[in-house]
Design a protein around this motif. Sequence first.
Motif, PDB file in Angstrom:
ATOM      1  N   ASP A  78      83.071  76.446 -53.478  1.00  0.00           N
ATOM      2  CA  ASP A  78      83.935  77.477 -54.051  1.00  0.00           C
ATOM      3  C   ASP A  78      83.390  77.886 -55.420  1.00  0.00           C
ATOM      4  O   ASP A  78      83.233  77.044 -56.311  1.00  0.00           O
ATOM      5  N   LYS A  79      83.088  79.175 -55.589  1.00  0.00           N
ATOM      6  CA  LYS A  79      82.466  79.643 -56.834  1.00  0.00           C
ATOM      7  C   LYS A  79      83.366  79.420 -58.044  1.00  0.00           C
ATOM      8  O   LYS A  79      82.895  79.041 -59.110  1.00  0.00           O
ATOM      9  N   GLY A  80      84.654  79.639 -57.897  1.00  0.00           N
ATOM     10  CA  GLY A  80      85.577  79.404 -59.010  1.00  0.00           C
ATOM     11  C   GLY A  80      85.598  77.945 -59.420  1.00  0.00           C
ATOM     12  O   GLY A  80      85.629  77.621 -60.614  1.00  0.00           O
ATOM     13  N   ASP A  81      85.576  77.059 -58.433  1.00  0.00           N
ATOM     14  CA  ASP A  81      85.547  75.631 -58.718  1.00  0.00           C
ATOM     15  C   ASP A  81      84.230  75.235 -59.382  1.00  0.00           C
ATOM     16  O   ASP A  81      84.201  74.418 -60.296  1.00  0.00           O
ATOM     17  N   LEU A  82      83.109  75.829 -58.939  1.00  0.00           N
ATOM     18  CA  LEU A  82      81.812  75.547 -59.563  1.00  0.00           C
ATOM     19  C   LEU A  82      81.794  75.983 -61.030  1.00  0.00           C
ATOM     20  O   LEU A  82      81.285  75.270 -61.894  1.00  0.00           O
ATOM     21  N   VAL A  83      82.374  77.148 -61.307  1.00  0.00           N
ATOM     22  CA  VAL A  83      82.450  77.636 -62.692  1.00  0.00           C
ATOM     23  C   VAL A  83      83.243  76.648 -63.546  1.00  0.00           C
ATOM     24  O   VAL A  83      82.831  76.305 -64.668  1.00  0.00           O
ATOM     25  N   ARG A  84      84.365  76.145 -63.038  1.00  0.00           N
ATOM     26  CA  ARG A  84      85.168  75.168 -63.794  1.00  0.00           C
ATOM     27  C   ARG A  84      84.378  73.874 -64.023  1.00  0.00           C
ATOM     28  O   ARG A  84      84.415  73.296 -65.110  1.00  0.00           O
ATOM     29  N   GLN A  85      83.659  73.404 -63.015  1.00  0.00           N
ATOM     30  CA  GLN A  85      82.866  72.184 -63.158  1.00  0.00           C
ATOM     31  C   GLN A  85      81.722  72.366 -64.161  1.00  0.00           C
ATOM     32  O   GLN A  85      81.419  71.450 -64.936  1.00  0.00           O
ATOM     33  N   ALA A 137      71.236  75.206 -54.731  1.00  0.00           N
ATOM     34  CA  ALA A 137      70.840  75.222 -56.144  1.00  0.00           C
ATOM     35  C   ALA A 137      70.851  76.653 -56.681  1.00  0.00           C
ATOM     36  O   ALA A 137      71.289  76.896 -57.815  1.00  0.00           O
ATOM     37  N   HIS A 138      70.416  77.597 -55.882  1.00  0.00           N
ATOM     38  CA  HIS A 138      70.427  79.002 -56.294  1.00  0.00           C
ATOM     39  C   HIS A 138      71.865  79.500 -56.484  1.00  0.00           C
ATOM     40  O   HIS A 138      72.161  80.232 -57.431  1.00  0.00           O
ATOM     41  N   LEU A 139      72.757  79.097 -55.599  1.00  0.00           N
ATOM     42  CA  LEU A 139      74.173  79.451 -55.724  1.00  0.00           C
ATOM     43  C   LEU A 139      74.746  78.905 -57.034  1.00  0.00           C
ATOM     44  O   LEU A 139      75.444  79.613 -57.768  1.00  0.00           O
ATOM     45  N   VAL A 140      74.441  77.646 -57.344  1.00  0.00           N
ATOM     46  CA  VAL A 140      74.934  77.024 -58.581  1.00  0.00           C
ATOM     47  C   VAL A 140      74.363  77.744 -59.800  1.00  0.00           C
ATOM     48  O   VAL A 140      75.090  78.064 -60.749  1.00  0.00           O
ATOM     49  N   ASN A 141      73.060  78.026 -59.799  1.00  0.00           N
ATOM     50  CA  ASN A 141      72.442  78.711 -60.940  1.00  0.00           C
ATOM     51  C   ASN A 141      73.035  80.100 -61.154  1.00  0.00           C
ATOM     52  O   ASN A 141      73.093  80.575 -62.283  1.00  0.00           O
ATOM     53  N   GLY A 142      73.506  80.730 -60.092  1.00  0.00           N
ATOM     54  CA  GLY A 142      74.147  82.031 -60.223  1.00  0.00           C
ATOM     55  C   GLY A 142      75.490  81.970 -60.931  1.00  0.00           C
ATOM     56  O   GLY A 142      75.997  82.993 -61.394  1.00  0.00           O
ATOM     57  N   GLN A 143      76.086  80.788 -61.029  1.00  0.00           N
ATOM     58  CA  GLN A 143      77.401  80.645 -61.667  1.00  0.00           C
ATOM     59  C   GLN A 143      77.299  80.226 -63.138  1.00  0.00           C
ATOM     60  O   GLN A 143      78.297  80.209 -63.848  1.00  0.00           O
ATOM     61  N   LEU A 144      76.105  79.867 -63.607  1.00  0.00           N
ATOM     62  CA  LEU A 144      75.954  79.347 -64.975  1.00  0.00           C
ATOM     63  C   LEU A 144      76.421  80.354 -66.028  1.00  0.00           C
ATOM     64  O   LEU A 144      77.215  80.016 -66.912  1.00  0.00           O
ATOM     65  N   ALA A 145      75.926  81.577 -65.954  1.00  0.00           N
ATOM     66  CA  ALA A 145      76.289  82.584 -66.964  1.00  0.00           C
ATOM     67  C   ALA A 145      77.757  82.961 -66.882  1.00  0.00           C
ATOM     68  O   ALA A 145      78.353  83.353 -67.886  1.00  0.00           O
ATOM     69  N   LYS A 146      78.361  82.836 -65.702  1.00  0.00           N
ATOM     70  CA  LYS A 146      79.791  83.119 -65.577  1.00  0.00           C
ATOM     71  C   LYS A 146      80.609  82.030 -66.258  1.00  0.00           C
ATOM     72  O   LYS A 146      81.673  82.302 -66.810  1.00  0.00           O
ATOM     73  N   ALA A 147      80.113  80.807 -66.223  1.00  0.00           N
ATOM     74  CA  ALA A 147      80.833  79.691 -66.832  1.00  0.00           C
ATOM     75  C   ALA A 147      80.707  79.700 -68.355  1.00  0.00           C
ATOM     76  O   ALA A 147      81.690  79.492 -69.061  1.00  0.00           O
ATOM     77  N   ARG A 148      79.501  79.900 -68.862  1.00  0.00           N
ATOM     78  CA  ARG A 148      79.251  79.898 -70.312  1.00  0.00           C
ATOM     79  C   ARG A 148      78.192  80.945 -70.656  1.00  0.00           C
ATOM     80  O   ARG A 148      77.012  80.631 -70.795  1.00  0.00           O
ATOM     81  N   PRO A 149      78.592  82.203 -70.823  1.00  0.00           N
ATOM     82  CA  PRO A 149      77.602  83.253 -71.118  1.00  0.00           C
ATOM     83  C   PRO A 149      76.881  83.043 -72.445  1.00  0.00           C
ATOM     84  O   PRO A 149      75.731  83.445 -72.590  1.00  0.00           O
ATOM     85  N   GLU A 150      77.530  82.403 -73.408  1.00  0.00           N
ATOM     86  CA  GLU A 150      76.880  82.165 -74.705  1.00  0.00           C
ATOM     87  C   GLU A 150      75.827  81.069 -74.613  1.00  0.00           C
ATOM     88  O   GLU A 150      74.886  81.032 -75.404  1.00  0.00           O
ATOM     89  N   ALA A 168      75.134  66.819 -49.325  1.00  0.00           N
ATOM     90  CA  ALA A 168      75.302  68.253 -49.089  1.00  0.00           C
ATOM     91  C   ALA A 168      76.295  68.833 -50.090  1.00  0.00           C
ATOM     92  O   ALA A 168      77.264  68.186 -50.483  1.00  0.00           O
ATOM     93  N   GLU A 169      76.028  70.069 -50.512  1.00  0.00           N
ATOM     94  CA  GLU A 169      76.861  70.776 -51.485  1.00  0.00           C
ATOM     95  C   GLU A 169      77.103  69.958 -52.749  1.00  0.00           C
ATOM     96  O   GLU A 169      78.200  69.908 -53.300  1.00  0.00           O
ATOM     97  N   THR A 170      76.042  69.305 -53.199  1.00  0.00           N
ATOM     98  CA  THR A 170      76.051  68.565 -54.460  1.00  0.00           C
ATOM     99  C   THR A 170      74.783  68.949 -55.201  1.00  0.00           C
ATOM    100  O   THR A 170      73.736  69.129 -54.591  1.00  0.00           O
ATOM    101  N   ALA A 171      74.888  69.080 -56.514  1.00  0.00           N
ATOM    102  CA  ALA A 171      73.709  69.447 -57.298  1.00  0.00           C
ATOM    103  C   ALA A 171      73.673  68.678 -58.601  1.00  0.00           C
ATOM    104  O   ALA A 171      74.713  68.444 -59.233  1.00  0.00           O
ATOM    105  N   LEU A 172      72.477  68.290 -58.979  1.00  0.00           N
ATOM    106  CA  LEU A 172      72.215  67.714 -60.293  1.00  0.00           C
ATOM    107  C   LEU A 172      71.592  68.830 -61.122  1.00  0.00           C
ATOM    108  O   LEU A 172      70.599  69.441 -60.716  1.00  0.00           O
ATOM    109  N   ILE A 173      72.189  69.106 -62.273  1.00  0.00           N
ATOM    110  CA  ILE A 173      71.727  70.198 -63.130  1.00  0.00           C
ATOM    111  C   ILE A 173      71.156  69.590 -64.407  1.00  0.00           C
ATOM    112  O   ILE A 173      71.853  68.864 -65.120  1.00  0.00           O
TER     113      ILE A 173
END
Length: 170
Positions: free
Chosen positions: A88-95, A124-137, A155-160
């Motif tokens: 869930d993209k919203g959940d990824l942004v919160r995490q 990983a590409h999906l997660v990276n697409g949410q980074l700027a939405k979570a913290r644009p600064e 599955a559906e787990t990422a280390l950043i």
Amino acid sequence: MTGRPRGRAARRVRGGGIVVLAGWLFADLLLVLALVSMADRPDPLAARAGPSPGASASGAPSASPSPSPTGPRGVSRTPRQFRVHGSDKGDLVRQIRAGTEPWRGDTAALVLTFGGGGSGTVYAHLVNGQLAKARPEMFGPRMATDDYHDLSEGAETALIRVYFYTRPGG
């Protein structure tokens, strides 16, 4: 007949080696001269630095604040890392917001994301697409990202891993 070229052909074979050697020596000489030229230049940041405006003639600091350090930023060699999971993209942004809270105010230079499961790089590409939405600064346009596949992750787990810019002067 011995199979060796005679006459002009023999001279061309031997002469070609000398010309190639001379070319490499010339290239090496230019490289050495370029390095010596660069090493002889003064430090441009040291040339700009003068006595600080906060210092008095006696050497004791005055009450005015000293200017903040300037100069080029580097990239920290030590990454900061956190994990996210789910699709869930919203959940990824919160995490991502929660995972990066300790480094609020820092700016990311490079992000390496290791996605797990059968399609880890896609995740990983999906997660990276949410980074700027979570913290644009923190995750601005000058940041580089790369997507990796990690078979040891679920599955559906990422280390950043985030490499931040260093602060000027530090």
